[in-house]
Scaffold this motif. Sequence first.
Motif, PDB file in Angstrom:
ATOM      1  N   LYS A 176      12.010  25.121 -30.893  1.00 33.66           N
ATOM      2  CA  LYS A 176      12.880  24.600 -29.844  1.00 33.66           C
ATOM      3  C   LYS A 176      14.152  23.955 -30.372  1.00 33.66           C
ATOM      4  O   LYS A 176      15.011  23.541 -29.591  1.00 33.66           O
ATOM      5  CB  LYS A 176      12.113  23.588 -28.984  1.00 33.66           C
ATOM      6  N   GLY A 177      14.288  23.837 -31.691  1.00 28.18           N
ATOM      7  CA  GLY A 177      15.515  23.245 -32.202  1.00 28.18           C
ATOM      8  C   GLY A 177      15.393  22.745 -33.623  1.00 28.18           C
ATOM      9  O   GLY A 177      14.442  23.044 -34.344  1.00 28.18           O
ATOM     10  N   LEU A 178      16.408  21.959 -34.029  1.00 27.55           N
ATOM     11  CA  LEU A 178      16.430  21.355 -35.360  1.00 27.55           C
ATOM     12  C   LEU A 178      16.586  19.855 -35.214  1.00 27.55           C
ATOM     13  O   LEU A 178      17.242  19.374 -34.281  1.00 27.55           O
ATOM     14  CB  LEU A 178      17.558  21.945 -36.207  1.00 27.55           C
ATOM     15  N   TYR A 179      15.982  19.134 -36.155  1.00 25.55           N
ATOM     16  CA  TYR A 179      15.944  17.681 -36.054  1.00 25.55           C
ATOM     17  C   TYR A 179      16.105  17.060 -37.441  1.00 25.55           C
ATOM     18  O   TYR A 179      15.395  17.443 -38.381  1.00 25.55           O
ATOM     19  CB  TYR A 179      14.609  17.217 -35.442  1.00 25.55           C
ATOM     20  N   PHE A 180      17.028  16.107 -37.552  1.00 26.08           N
ATOM     21  CA  PHE A 180      17.162  15.358 -38.797  1.00 26.08           C
ATOM     22  C   PHE A 180      16.054  14.306 -38.852  1.00 26.08           C
ATOM     23  O   PHE A 180      15.908  13.494 -37.938  1.00 26.08           O
ATOM     24  CB  PHE A 180      18.528  14.679 -38.870  1.00 26.08           C
ATOM     25  N   ILE A 181      15.273  14.333 -39.926  1.00 25.68           N
ATOM     26  CA  ILE A 181      14.166  13.394 -40.084  1.00 25.68           C
ATOM     27  C   ILE A 181      14.551  12.359 -41.138  1.00 25.68           C
ATOM     28  O   ILE A 181      14.784  12.683 -42.303  1.00 25.68           O
ATOM     29  CB  ILE A 181      12.871  14.104 -40.518  1.00 25.68           C
ATOM     30  N   ASP A 182      14.615  11.106 -40.711  1.00 26.78           N
ATOM     31  CA  ASP A 182      14.997  10.033 -41.627  1.00 26.78           C
ATOM     32  C   ASP A 182      13.854   9.670 -42.549  1.00 26.78           C
ATOM     33  O   ASP A 182      12.674   9.873 -42.229  1.00 26.78           O
ATOM     34  CB  ASP A 182      15.420   8.790 -40.840  1.00 26.78           C
ATOM     35  N   GLN A 183      14.209   9.090 -43.694  1.00 27.86           N
ATOM     36  CA  GLN A 183      13.185   8.562 -44.574  1.00 27.86           C
ATOM     37  C   GLN A 183      12.597   7.299 -43.953  1.00 27.86           C
ATOM     38  O   GLN A 183      13.182   6.722 -43.030  1.00 27.86           O
ATOM     39  CB  GLN A 183      13.774   8.249 -45.949  1.00 27.86           C
ATOM     40  N   PRO A 184      11.412   6.843 -44.411  1.00 30.60           N
ATOM     41  CA  PRO A 184      10.803   5.647 -43.817  1.00 30.60           C
ATOM     42  C   PRO A 184      11.727   4.441 -43.937  1.00 30.60           C
ATOM     43  O   PRO A 184      12.498   4.322 -44.898  1.00 30.60           O
ATOM     44  CB  PRO A 184       9.532   5.449 -44.661  1.00 30.60           C
ATOM     45  N   PRO A 185      11.666   3.530 -42.970  1.00 30.69           N
ATOM     46  CA  PRO A 185      12.526   2.350 -43.029  1.00 30.69           C
ATOM     47  C   PRO A 185      12.138   1.421 -44.174  1.00 30.69           C
ATOM     48  O   PRO A 185      10.985   1.405 -44.612  1.00 30.69           O
ATOM     49  CB  PRO A 185      12.286   1.676 -41.673  1.00 30.69           C
TER      50      PRO A 185
ATOM     51  N   SER B 235      11.056  -1.965 -45.772  1.00 29.96           N
ATOM     52  CA  SER B 235      10.159  -2.966 -45.189  1.00 29.96           C
ATOM     53  C   SER B 235      10.755  -4.372 -45.145  1.00 29.96           C
ATOM     54  O   SER B 235      10.602  -5.090 -44.158  1.00 29.96           O
ATOM     55  CB  SER B 235       8.847  -3.000 -45.980  1.00 29.96           C
ATOM     56  N   ASP B 236      11.416  -4.800 -46.223  1.00 31.74           N
ATOM     57  CA  ASP B 236      11.981  -6.145 -46.258  1.00 31.74           C
ATOM     58  C   ASP B 236      13.098  -6.184 -47.305  1.00 31.74           C
ATOM     59  O   ASP B 236      13.424  -5.163 -47.922  1.00 31.74           O
ATOM     60  CB  ASP B 236      10.904  -7.198 -46.560  1.00 31.74           C
ATOM     61  N   GLU B 237      13.688  -7.354 -47.491  1.00 30.59           N
ATOM     62  CA  GLU B 237      14.825  -7.469 -48.401  1.00 30.59           C
ATOM     63  C   GLU B 237      14.437  -7.204 -49.855  1.00 30.59           C
ATOM     64  O   GLU B 237      15.222  -6.669 -50.628  1.00 30.59           O
ATOM     65  CB  GLU B 237      15.479  -8.856 -48.264  1.00 30.59           C
ATOM     66  N   GLU B 238      13.230  -7.592 -50.219  1.00 34.06           N
ATOM     67  CA  GLU B 238      12.779  -7.312 -51.587  1.00 34.06           C
ATOM     68  C   GLU B 238      12.674  -5.806 -51.818  1.00 34.06           C
ATOM     69  O   GLU B 238      13.087  -5.289 -52.862  1.00 34.06           O
ATOM     70  CB  GLU B 238      11.430  -7.980 -51.843  1.00 34.06           C
ATOM     71  N   ALA B 239      12.148  -5.111 -50.820  1.00 34.62           N
ATOM     72  CA  ALA B 239      12.065  -3.655 -50.920  1.00 34.62           C
ATOM     73  C   ALA B 239      13.459  -3.040 -50.956  1.00 34.62           C
ATOM     74  O   ALA B 239      13.699  -2.071 -51.694  1.00 34.62           O
ATOM     75  CB  ALA B 239      11.266  -3.089 -49.742  1.00 34.62           C
ATOM     76  N   ARG B 240      14.384  -3.591 -50.170  1.00 37.45           N
ATOM     77  CA  ARG B 240      15.764  -3.100 -50.178  1.00 37.45           C
ATOM     78  C   ARG B 240      16.383  -3.242 -51.563  1.00 37.45           C
ATOM     79  O   ARG B 240      17.010  -2.314 -52.073  1.00 37.45           O
ATOM     80  CB  ARG B 240      16.586  -3.858 -49.138  1.00 37.45           C
TER      81      ARG B 240
END
Length: 278
Positions: free
Chosen positions: A252-261, A263-268
Motif C-alpha cells: 500500500k505504500g512506502l514508509y520511513f521508519i525511524d530508529q528507536p528514540p 532514552s535519556d540525556e546519558e544515552a544521548r
Amino acid sequence: MTQVALITGGTSGIGFSVAEALSNLRNWQINIIGVNEEKGQKAAATLLNTSFYKANVSQYEELAVVFGTVFNKAQRLDFVFANAGIPEYTDLFANQSSSGVPPKPGLDLLDINLNGAIYASYLAVNYFRRSPESVKGTQSLLLTASIGGLYPCMLTPVYSSSKHALIGFVRSIGNRLFKEGIRVNTICPGVVKTPLLNEELLSNFPADILIPIEAVTDVAMKIVLEDGINDSKGLCVTADKFHSRAIHVTGKGLYFIDQPPISDEEARTTWDCMMGWR
C-alpha cells in the motif's frame, strides 16, 4: 552522459527488475552480478546496455574483481544496489537428539545476506571516491533489507538477524558518507514473491499481502533518481536529510521508519560519542 550501475543479485527478482527499469531509461550502463553463468547471460541479453558478471558476493576477491573491471571500463560509478540475499530454510527450533552435541546450525546465509552486502558497500564507497568530481553528490548506495529487519521474525530468525544488521549498518555509515556526497539508504520490503521463496515458505502468508516486485522497484527507482520523496503518511524527506533511511515497502505504500528514540540525556551523550559528534 551515461551513468553506471552495479547490482548484486541482479539476475532475477528485485535486482533484475531494478536493472530493467534502469535499462528502460537508456542513459544507464548496467552491470548485474550473480552466480549462475547461463541464467545471468540470458538475463543481461534481454536488457539494453547491460553486462553480466559471475561472482559469489560472499567471496570478497571475486566481488572485488568485478568492481574493478566495471570501474576500469567506465571510469565512474553512480549507483550500487547491494541486493543479493537468500531466504532461511533451516529450522533453528528443531528438536535434536537428547544425547551428544547438537549439529551445527546452517548459517551460510549470513555470508551472503550480511557479509556480501558489506563487501559490496565497502567496494562501492571506494570506487565512488575514485569517480570524477562531476558525479560527486549524486552517487547512491542502496541495500536490500526486509520487514524482518524492522520487526522480529520467529519464522526465520537468522534471516531476520541479518536484515536487522543491515539496517544498523546503513544507519551507522550513512551520515559520514553523505558528507562525501554518497547517499546510503536501505529498502525494507514485506514479503515479495520472487523465485527465491518456495511455496512452503510463502504459504505462511495470506496471498493478498504479498507485494508485487514492481512496487519495490518503483520505490528503489525513486531513491536513486529523486532528491527527496514523500512517504505514504505525508512525511517529506528532503535532499539534505535523504540518507541513513530505512524505508519500509508494503503493498500500500512506502514508509520511513525511524530508529528507536533516545532514552535519556546519558544515552544521548553516549550515542553522540558513538557517532563521533563529541
